[in-house]
Design a protein around this motif. Structure first.
Motif, PDB file in Angstrom:
ATOM      1  N   GLY A   1       0.781  -1.230   0.000  1.00  0.00           N
ATOM      2  CA  GLY A   1       0.000   0.000   0.000  1.00  0.00           C
ATOM      3  C   GLY A   1       0.811   1.277   0.000  1.00  0.00           C
ATOM      4  N   VAL A   2       2.080   1.201   0.440  1.00  0.00           N
ATOM      5  CA  VAL A   2       2.883   2.405   0.585  1.00  0.00           C
ATOM      6  C   VAL A   2       4.203   2.306  -0.175  1.00  0.00           C
ATOM      7  CG1 VAL A   2       4.035   3.937   2.229  1.00  0.00           C
ATOM      8  CG2 VAL A   2       1.876   2.858   2.849  1.00  0.00           C
ATOM      9  N   VAL A   3       5.000   1.303   0.159  1.00  0.00           N
ATOM     10  CA  VAL A   3       6.368   1.249  -0.351  1.00  0.00           C
ATOM     11  C   VAL A   3       6.396   0.998  -1.852  1.00  0.00           C
ATOM     12  CG1 VAL A   3       8.596   0.077  -0.201  1.00  0.00           C
ATOM     13  CG2 VAL A   3       7.256   0.491   1.879  1.00  0.00           C
ATOM     14  N   GLU A   4       5.741  -0.046  -2.316  1.00  0.00           N
ATOM     15  CA  GLU A   4       5.812  -0.389  -3.736  1.00  0.00           C
ATOM     16  C   GLU A   4       5.249   0.704  -4.645  1.00  0.00           C
ATOM     17  OE1 GLU A   4       4.024  -4.234  -4.096  1.00  0.00           O
ATOM     18  OE2 GLU A   4       5.824  -5.281  -3.365  1.00  0.00           O
ATOM     19  N   PRO A   5       4.093   1.315  -4.321  1.00  0.00           N
ATOM     20  CA  PRO A   5       3.627   2.421  -5.169  1.00  0.00           C
ATOM     21  C   PRO A   5       4.594   3.600  -5.195  1.00  0.00           C
ATOM     22  CG  PRO A   5       1.829   1.609  -3.804  1.00  0.00           C
ATOM     23  CD  PRO A   5       3.082   0.960  -3.295  1.00  0.00           C
ATOM     24  N   THR A   6       5.200   3.916  -4.055  1.00  0.00           N
ATOM     25  CA  THR A   6       6.160   5.022  -4.011  1.00  0.00           C
ATOM     26  C   THR A   6       7.387   4.709  -4.851  1.00  0.00           C
ATOM     27  OG1 THR A   6       5.421   5.631  -1.786  1.00  0.00           O
ATOM     28  CG2 THR A   6       7.563   6.471  -2.505  1.00  0.00           C
ATOM     29  N   VAL A   7       7.910   3.498  -4.731  1.00  0.00           N
ATOM     30  CA  VAL A   7       9.071   3.102  -5.522  1.00  0.00           C
ATOM     31  C   VAL A   7       8.739   3.154  -7.010  1.00  0.00           C
ATOM     32  CG1 VAL A   7      10.602   1.176  -6.104  1.00  0.00           C
ATOM     33  CG2 VAL A   7      10.126   1.709  -3.708  1.00  0.00           C
ATOM     34  N   GLY A   8       7.526   2.746  -7.362  1.00  0.00           N
ATOM     35  CA  GLY A   8       7.120   2.805  -8.768  1.00  0.00           C
ATOM     36  C   GLY A   8       7.148   4.221  -9.314  1.00  0.00           C
ATOM     37  N   LEU A   9       6.696   5.192  -8.532  1.00  0.00           N
ATOM     38  CA  LEU A   9       6.719   6.588  -8.971  1.00  0.00           C
ATOM     39  C   LEU A   9       8.143   7.122  -9.058  1.00  0.00           C
ATOM     40  CD1 LEU A   9       3.692   8.041  -6.963  1.00  0.00           C
ATOM     41  CD2 LEU A   9       3.738   7.311  -9.350  1.00  0.00           C
ATOM     42  N   ILE A  10       8.979   6.726  -8.110  1.00  0.00           N
ATOM     43  CA  ILE A  10      10.384   7.143  -8.166  1.00  0.00           C
ATOM     44  C   ILE A  10      11.038   6.603  -9.434  1.00  0.00           C
ATOM     45  CG2 ILE A  10      12.642   6.887  -7.050  1.00  0.00           C
ATOM     46  CD1 ILE A  10      11.087   6.807  -4.364  1.00  0.00           C
ATOM     47  N   LYS A  11      10.766   5.362  -9.762  1.00  0.00           N
ATOM     48  CA  LYS A  11      11.344   4.778 -10.973  1.00  0.00           C
ATOM     49  C   LYS A  11      10.912   5.548 -12.219  1.00  0.00           C
ATOM     50  CE  LYS A  11      12.101   0.001  -9.499  1.00  0.00           C
ATOM     51  NZ  LYS A  11      11.748  -1.419  -9.704  1.00  0.00           N
ATOM     52  N   GLU A  12       9.663   5.983 -12.252  1.00  0.00           N
ATOM     53  CA  GLU A  12       9.183   6.741 -13.400  1.00  0.00           C
ATOM     54  C   GLU A  12       9.899   8.086 -13.499  1.00  0.00           C
ATOM     55  OE1 GLU A  12       7.407   7.784 -16.819  1.00  0.00           O
ATOM     56  OE2 GLU A  12       7.444   5.810 -15.866  1.00  0.00           O
ATOM     57  N   VAL A  13      10.097   8.766 -12.355  1.00  0.00           N
ATOM     58  CA  VAL A  13      10.826  10.031 -12.352  1.00  0.00           C
ATOM     59  C   VAL A  13      12.257   9.822 -12.834  1.00  0.00           C
ATOM     60  CG1 VAL A  13      11.814  11.799 -10.839  1.00  0.00           C
ATOM     61  CG2 VAL A  13       9.422  11.132 -10.565  1.00  0.00           C
ATOM     62  N   VAL A  14      12.914   8.775 -12.331  1.00  0.00           N
ATOM     63  CA  VAL A  14      14.296   8.499 -12.724  1.00  0.00           C
ATOM     64  C   VAL A  14      14.371   8.129 -14.198  1.00  0.00           C
ATOM     65  CG1 VAL A  14      16.274   6.974 -12.341  1.00  0.00           C
ATOM     66  CG2 VAL A  14      14.978   7.842 -10.387  1.00  0.00           C
ATOM     67  N   ARG A  15      13.408   7.351 -14.670  1.00  0.00           N
ATOM     68  CA  ARG A  15      13.387   6.960 -16.088  1.00  0.00           C
ATOM     69  C   ARG A  15      13.287   8.179 -16.997  1.00  0.00           C
ATOM     70  NH1 ARG A  15       9.480   3.824 -15.559  1.00  0.00           N
ATOM     71  NH2 ARG A  15      10.692   1.940 -15.139  1.00  0.00           N
ATOM     72  N   ARG A  16      12.447   9.132 -16.619  1.00  0.00           N
ATOM     73  CA  ARG A  16      12.350  10.369 -17.405  1.00  0.00           C
ATOM     74  C   ARG A  16      13.662  11.134 -17.366  1.00  0.00           C
ATOM     75  NH1 ARG A  16       6.711  12.008 -15.126  1.00  0.00           N
ATOM     76  NH2 ARG A  16       8.035  13.219 -13.750  1.00  0.00           N
ATOM     77  N   GLY A  17      14.341  11.101 -16.204  1.00  0.00           N
ATOM     78  CA  GLY A  17      15.629  11.770 -16.104  1.00  0.00           C
ATOM     79  C   GLY A  17      16.674  11.153 -17.016  1.00  0.00           C
ATOM     80  N   VAL A  18      16.634   9.831 -17.159  1.00  0.00           N
ATOM     81  CA  VAL A  18      17.545   9.155 -18.084  1.00  0.00           C
ATOM     82  C   VAL A  18      17.269   9.609 -19.509  1.00  0.00           C
ATOM     83  CG1 VAL A  18      18.219   6.925 -19.059  1.00  0.00           C
ATOM     84  CG2 VAL A  18      17.855   7.142 -16.593  1.00  0.00           C
TER      85      VAL A  18
ATOM     86  N   ARG B   1      16.074  12.393 -20.511  1.00  0.00           N
ATOM     87  CA  ARG B   1      16.483  13.789 -20.707  1.00  0.00           C
ATOM     88  C   ARG B   1      17.991  13.967 -20.618  1.00  0.00           C
ATOM     89  NH1 ARG B   1      11.714  15.333 -17.222  1.00  0.00           N
ATOM     90  NH2 ARG B   1      13.181  15.214 -15.482  1.00  0.00           N
ATOM     91  N   GLY B   2      18.713  12.917 -20.272  1.00  0.00           N
ATOM     92  CA  GLY B   2      20.158  13.024 -20.134  1.00  0.00           C
ATOM     93  C   GLY B   2      20.618  13.555 -18.796  1.00  0.00           C
ATOM     94  N   GLU B   3      19.703  13.709 -17.829  1.00  0.00           N
ATOM     95  CA  GLU B   3      20.059  14.212 -16.499  1.00  0.00           C
ATOM     96  C   GLU B   3      20.622  13.115 -15.609  1.00  0.00           C
ATOM     97  OE1 GLU B   3      17.174  17.064 -14.537  1.00  0.00           O
ATOM     98  OE2 GLU B   3      15.860  15.883 -15.827  1.00  0.00           O
ATOM     99  N   VAL B   4      20.267  11.880 -15.914  1.00  0.00           N
ATOM    100  CA  VAL B   4      20.539  10.750 -15.025  1.00  0.00           C
ATOM    101  C   VAL B   4      21.343   9.709 -15.782  1.00  0.00           C
ATOM    102  CG1 VAL B   4      19.467   8.896 -13.685  1.00  0.00           C
ATOM    103  CG2 VAL B   4      18.446  11.192 -13.685  1.00  0.00           C
ATOM    104  N   ARG B   5      22.276   9.076 -15.097  1.00  0.00           N
ATOM    105  CA  ARG B   5      23.100   8.057 -15.732  1.00  0.00           C
ATOM    106  C   ARG B   5      22.254   6.876 -16.193  1.00  0.00           C
ATOM    107  NH1 ARG B   5      23.787   3.785 -12.230  1.00  0.00           N
ATOM    108  NH2 ARG B   5      23.376   4.239 -10.026  1.00  0.00           N
TER     109      ARG B   5
ATOM    110  N   ARG C   1      23.715  11.008 -10.807  1.00  0.00           N
ATOM    111  CA  ARG C   1      24.516  11.865 -11.680  1.00  0.00           C
ATOM    112  C   ARG C   1      25.044  11.063 -12.876  1.00  0.00           C
ATOM    113  NH1 ARG C   1      28.031  13.790  -8.012  1.00  0.00           N
ATOM    114  NH2 ARG C   1      26.554  15.454  -7.502  1.00  0.00           N
ATOM    115  N   PRO C   2      24.950  11.644 -14.082  1.00  0.00           N
ATOM    116  CA  PRO C   2      25.469  10.941 -15.275  1.00  0.00           C
ATOM    117  C   PRO C   2      26.937  10.601 -15.130  1.00  0.00           C
ATOM    118  CG  PRO C   2      24.166  12.853 -15.915  1.00  0.00           C
ATOM    119  CD  PRO C   2      24.334  12.937 -14.434  1.00  0.00           C
ATOM    120  N   ASP C   3      27.352   9.519 -15.782  1.00  0.00           N
ATOM    121  CA  ASP C   3      28.748   9.107 -15.730  1.00  0.00           C
ATOM    122  C   ASP C   3      29.640  10.245 -16.199  1.00  0.00           C
ATOM    123  OD1 ASP C   3      27.879   6.619 -14.958  1.00  0.00           O
ATOM    124  OD2 ASP C   3      27.803   5.855 -17.012  1.00  0.00           O
ATOM    125  N   GLY C   4      30.640  10.570 -15.394  1.00  0.00           N
ATOM    126  CA  GLY C   4      31.556  11.646 -15.752  1.00  0.00           C
ATOM    127  C   GLY C   4      31.034  13.007 -15.381  1.00  0.00           C
ATOM    128  N   GLY C   5      29.795  13.073 -14.775  1.00  0.00           N
ATOM    129  CA  GLY C   5      29.221  14.372 -14.437  1.00  0.00           C
ATOM    130  C   GLY C   5      29.752  14.908 -13.143  1.00  0.00           C
TER     131      GLY C   5
END
Length: 212
Positions: A140-157, A159-163, A208-212
């Motif tokens: 009810g709490v942990v898995e839904p939150t982790v799922g949203l974090i993964k989506e944010v990180v995926r978008r960052g990848v 956009r080139g913001e995330v390794r 942080r992207p590799d080398g960033g």
């Protein structure tokens, strides 16, 4: 945005005795579940009793015991029915801002009535009772939150913001793990500065992207 799985019940104008006689089925069950969450938030897990929940719901304790044979069963259903959910990950244009906003929404959920109930479980339960609620908290709490974090990180990848490769269970578990740990083990609240430091000092270096 944080939303609850419950909608507000219509105002009752009848006396408590009359109201309790008229309520049946899902309406009565919802009143009992809401009373259980309210009791958890005020008297905590150790102070919660089936009799106290019945009194708060303005019904007889037999009506509670017919549906839930133990307070563990009652609280598990109350948490599942009442825990707030996060609709979608924030999209503010950068991974940092998205993670900050997501953490603020999680904090808001933690300070909601169901959130206070959940925190009493986290702080006070141990042994068999803690195991009983493990799945409820995880699903009810942990898995839904982790799922949203993964989506944010995926978008960052994208956009080139995330390794590349940062959409990883270990990385995306950091935020909920830290928030749960400090809440349970340290009894700490999460102020704005705490959230910013967690993102800037822990998450951003991890992403942080590799080398960033």
């Amino acid at each position: 945005m944080v939303t609850s799985r419950w909608t507000a019940a219509p105002a009752q104008t009848a006396s408590p005795a009359t109201t309790s006689l008229r309520r049946r089925g899902p309406v009565l069950e919802r009143a009992i579940l809401e009373a259980a969450l309210d009791q958890l938030g005020t008297v905590g897990w150790n102070g919660l009793t089936m009799e106290g929940v019945a009194a708060a719901a303005q019904t007889g304790k037999a009506a509670v015991y017919r549906r839930w044979p133990s307070k563990e069963d009652l609280v598990a259903d109350a948490l599942q029915a009442g825990l707030s959910t996060l609709d979608a990950p924030p999209d503010r244009g950068s991974v940092r801002e998205d993670l900050l906003e997501l953490c603020r929404e999680v904090r808001e959920a933690m300070y909601s009535p169901p959130g206070f109930a959940l925190r009493s479980i986290i702080h006070e339960c141990d042994g068999a009772a803690a195991e009983r609620f493990h799945g409820v908290i995880l699903e009810g709490v942990v898995e839904p939150t982790v799922g949203l974090i993964k989506e944010v990180v995926r978008r960052g990848v994208e956009r080139g913001e995330v390794r590349s490769g940062a959409v990883d269970d270990y990385v995306c578990d950091v935020i909920p793990a830290m928030m749960m740990y400090r809440s349970k083990m340290c009894g700490s609240e999460w102020g704005e500065r705490d959230i910013e430091e967690m993102i800037d000092r822990v998450m951003m270096p991890l992403l942080r992207p590799d080398g960033g």
